[in-house]
Design a protein around this motif. Sequence first.
Motif, PDB file in Angstrom:
ATOM      1  N   LEU A 155      -0.338  24.957  63.478  1.00 35.70           N
ATOM      2  CA  LEU A 155       1.103  25.190  63.506  1.00 35.70           C
ATOM      3  C   LEU A 155       1.619  25.215  64.933  1.00 35.70           C
ATOM      4  N   SER A 156       2.846  24.777  65.107  1.00 39.61           N
ATOM      5  CA  SER A 156       3.460  24.729  66.435  1.00 39.61           C
ATOM      6  C   SER A 156       3.694  26.148  66.950  1.00 39.61           C
ATOM      7  N   PRO A 157       3.788  26.310  68.283  1.00 38.62           N
ATOM      8  CA  PRO A 157       4.045  27.649  68.849  1.00 38.62           C
ATOM      9  C   PRO A 157       5.381  28.237  68.429  1.00 38.62           C
ATOM     10  N   ALA A 158       6.277  27.419  67.881  1.00 41.92           N
ATOM     11  CA  ALA A 158       7.595  27.907  67.470  1.00 41.92           C
ATOM     12  C   ALA A 158       7.590  28.506  66.071  1.00 41.92           C
ATOM     13  N   GLN A 159       6.421  28.544  65.421  1.00 37.84           N
ATOM     14  CA  GLN A 159       6.292  29.216  64.118  1.00 37.84           C
ATOM     15  C   GLN A 159       5.718  30.601  64.349  1.00 37.84           C
ATOM     16  N   PHE A 160       6.339  31.617  63.770  1.00 34.22           N
ATOM     17  CA  PHE A 160       5.937  32.994  64.044  1.00 34.22           C
ATOM     18  C   PHE A 160       5.527  33.778  62.801  1.00 34.22           C
ATOM     19  N   GLY A 161       6.100  33.488  61.658  1.00 33.07           N
ATOM     20  CA  GLY A 161       5.922  34.344  60.495  1.00 33.07           C
ATOM     21  C   GLY A 161       4.523  34.339  59.925  1.00 33.07           C
ATOM     22  N   PRO A 197      -1.474  35.301  62.380  1.00 36.98           N
ATOM     23  CA  PRO A 197      -2.166  36.294  63.215  1.00 36.98           C
ATOM     24  C   PRO A 197      -2.006  35.988  64.701  1.00 36.98           C
ATOM     25  N   GLY A 198      -1.704  37.028  65.480  1.00 32.66           N
ATOM     26  CA  GLY A 198      -1.549  36.879  66.910  1.00 32.66           C
ATOM     27  C   GLY A 198      -0.138  36.563  67.363  1.00 32.66           C
TER      28      GLY A 198
END
Length: 352
Positions: free
Chosen positions: A94-100, A103-104
């Motif tokens: 997943l791209s760094p712009a995905q947060f939900g 983990p981490g």
Amino acid sequence: MDSDSSLGPDGFNGIFYRHFWDVISADVTAAVHFFFNNSSLALGLNASFMSLIPKTKDANVIENFRPIVMSNFIFKIITKILATRLGLIIADYLSPAQFGFIPGRQIHGCIAMVSEGFNVLQGRTDSNMILKIDIRKAFDTLRWDFLLHVLRHFGFSEIFVHWVEVILRSSMLNGTPVGYFPCFRGVRQGDPLSPLLFCIAEEILGRLIAMAMEQSRLSSFMVPRGIVFPSSILYADDIVIMCGASSTNARVLLQILNHYADISGQVFNPQKSKVYFGSQVSSYVRGRVQHILGIHPGAFPTVYLGAPKVADLQPVFDKIILKFKRWKGSSLSLAGRVCLVNSVITSSLCTP
């Protein structure tokens, strides 16, 4: 796992499994091993209760209800194992712009990034726009064939994909044990594996937007030199898109959203979406963008994921700092200072 969760069709929750583990551990372990060894679930193990929870007072149409699924606890043990395994590697896909649910990655970073985007948007020389996109019944409309295709495209083994397919094609009981009905789309909210599967499928939307940026079909968000902003920021079904404000960008975004809806079942909901414009965007461009996308403009101050943007919290920051300056806490231990800080911050946030 939540030991006090709602009961599924078997009538047991986590407290029962913990309390009687010395009696049932062999049978539970054998049932879990059977799934992973045979890629099959025992009859009835995958049945779930579905209940409709009203989202508004006097709800009388299906759109105003939220479907909640209550599964057998032993079924959630299987999906928890898969979610734990998937959680170890999902960040690589997943791209760094995905947060939900990844983990981490923390929600605070997501809020800070969007807040900074709004700060840039309100700058004096900016002609950007930010869209907060709502997907109609996001978790309930995700097409299974699309999800399985994405998993295969990302390189997951056929065994893992088949495990996911078996879990998805689970039977449902309608609120009480009065009969079964099949499902063909959607992932279960509350199931340990579902949020990760949803994020994997939603990655395609982020990549479609990023690809349009790379191909210059979509102009990027204008920021000061040396600063890089993502084209989209995703937190589960909360979608934020940042780009230049123009009717051309609006048409490209509409094409992307419609294409994504066709392949995934995730339909863009203009009634609940908002667009925010930079201070230098003309009224003509604003009107064209709103007409093309069919959405209404948002107002400032705005709230994202339940939090106002950072600039709107400055009065609270000033209030806290003022109290810190008056302290004579050098004699306190580190633990005492932490308690004092937490107490002051909490009281500052809770009082006007």
